[in-house]
Write an enzyme that holds these catalytic residues in place. Structure first.
Site, PDB file in Angstrom:
ATOM      1  N   GLY A  94       0.820  -1.197   0.000  1.00  0.00           N
ATOM      2  CA  GLY A  94       0.000   0.000   0.000  1.00  0.00           C
ATOM      3  C   GLY A  94       0.856   1.250   0.000  1.00  0.00           C
ATOM      4  CB  THR A 125      -0.714   2.986   5.003  1.00  0.00           C
ATOM      5  OG1 THR A 125      -1.711   3.912   4.570  1.00  0.00           O
ATOM      6  CG2 THR A 125      -1.373   1.901   5.841  1.00  0.00           C
ATOM      7  CD  GLU A 154       5.040  -3.492  -3.855  1.00  0.00           C
ATOM      8  OE1 GLU A 154       4.282  -2.580  -3.484  1.00  0.00           O
ATOM      9  OE2 GLU A 154       5.117  -3.858  -5.026  1.00  0.00           O
ATOM     10  CB  CYS A 200       3.045   0.185  -6.257  1.00  0.00           C
ATOM     11  SG  CYS A 200       3.268  -1.551  -6.713  1.00  0.00           S
ATOM     12  CD  GLU A 229       2.093   5.557  -5.117  1.00  0.00           C
ATOM     13  OE1 GLU A 229       2.288   4.527  -5.787  1.00  0.00           O
ATOM     14  OE2 GLU A 229       2.006   5.541  -3.869  1.00  0.00           O
TER      15      GLU A 229
END
Length: 314
Positions: A54, A58, A76, A110, A211
């Protein structure tokens, strides 16, 4: 698991249970709209290992809570994948790949190709070709075979992505393909967002550093290999990167210098189960897939004794 995908989560868990011989209770699933359940699992001393995929934010929060019990983590996390195109690249191959890198999962991935770094000698040609392709991307339901790109996960994220783009434009980004929310016709009821291409000069803009998690691509030009490496590495993330060139020596030279867990040469998002997947810097800890992924779930123990002291019986 996120509440927005509750039905899909249930189906995946059902398939896993039916396809395996694991006893009941080994695979468990719960969905939540908040975070209370997840926080309980992370804080529980009965859960020794946390594997999470995620956002970096987080992941940091999970690490902070779990560290109280010295938990192990496989994280990841986020990415800001640079797609580095040199002036000797085969643009007929590059352009379709760039479109795919942006539109797969509507950019909610991602490893989405979110930063296009192109050598100045081919920048005009590549910009024009890519803009023409992105302007014709057919946005529609993922269930429709005619769709080139599906929706974002919900309307809140449409608003979030659009706010990111508006902030970038206000900060000086140049719109090559504006894209944006679908506001007319039957798709207006959904969470559809057309792909967007912005050209920037300042690599410190938020749009280049944070992101976006949506179909938004930035374009920057460079002159030399050194410029390309510096721009590609100018990010807190280091998950994936892609290099496009006909020069094998250049490709390997640049690949070694890029701060990324996976580097593709003349390709994008080639991932296999046996490949260790993970990132440098703020893109996470540990690795998914491959033999290295088992380390997070393995306890090593050495048992040593002194020969001649133990009484052996036959």
């Amino acid at each position: 698991m996120p509440s927005q995908t509750a039905q899909t989560n249930h189906l995946v868990a059902k398939i896993m249970a039916e396809a395996s011989d694991l006893p009941r209770g080994v695979i468990n699933l719960f969905n939540e709209a908040g975070s209370a359940g997840s926080e309980y699992l992370v804080a529980s001393p009965d859960v020794p290992v946390i594997s999470f995929t995620g956002s970096t934010a987080t992941g940091r929060a999970i690490s902070a809570v779990g560290a109280r019990h010295l938990k192990r983590f496989g994280l990841e996390l986020g990415g800001k994948t640079p797609m580095v195109v040199f002036d000797d690249a085969a643009l007929d191959t590059v352009v379709p790949a760039l479109e795919k890198a942006l539109t797969v999962f509507a950019g909610q991935f991602c490893m989405t190709g979110s930063r296009l770094l192109v050598q100045r000698g081919v920048a005009d040609d590549l910009r024009a070709r890519l803009a023409a392709r992105l302007e014709t991307v057919k946005v529609g339901p993922a269930s429709d075979p005619a769709s080139d790109m599906g929706p974002l996960i919900d309307k809140d994220n449409v608003d979030r992505v659009n706010a990111v783009v508006e902030a970038a434009l206000a900060a000086g980004a140049k719109p090559i393909v504006r894209g944006g929310p679908v506001t007319e016709g039957p798709l207006a009821k959904g969470a559809f967002y057309r792909p967007t291409l912005l050209e920037i000069d300042d690599p410190r803009l938020d749009i280049a550093q944070k992101e976006t998690f949506g179909p938004v691509l930035t374009l920057q030009t460079f002159d030399s290999e050194r410029d390309a490496v510096e721009l590609a590495n100018d990010s807190e993330y280091g998950l994936g990167a892609s290099i496009w060139t006909r020069d094998i020596d250049r490709s390997l030279r640049i690949a070694r210098e890029l701060e990324a867990g996976t580097v593709w040469i003349n390709d994008w998002a080639v991932v296999y189960d046996e490949f260790e997947e993970g990132g440098f810097k703020q893109s996470g800890l540990g690795r998914l897939n491959g033999v290295a992924a088992m380390d997070d779930f393995t306890e090593y123990k050495h048992i040593a004794f002194r020969p001649g002291v133990l009484a052996w019986q036959v």
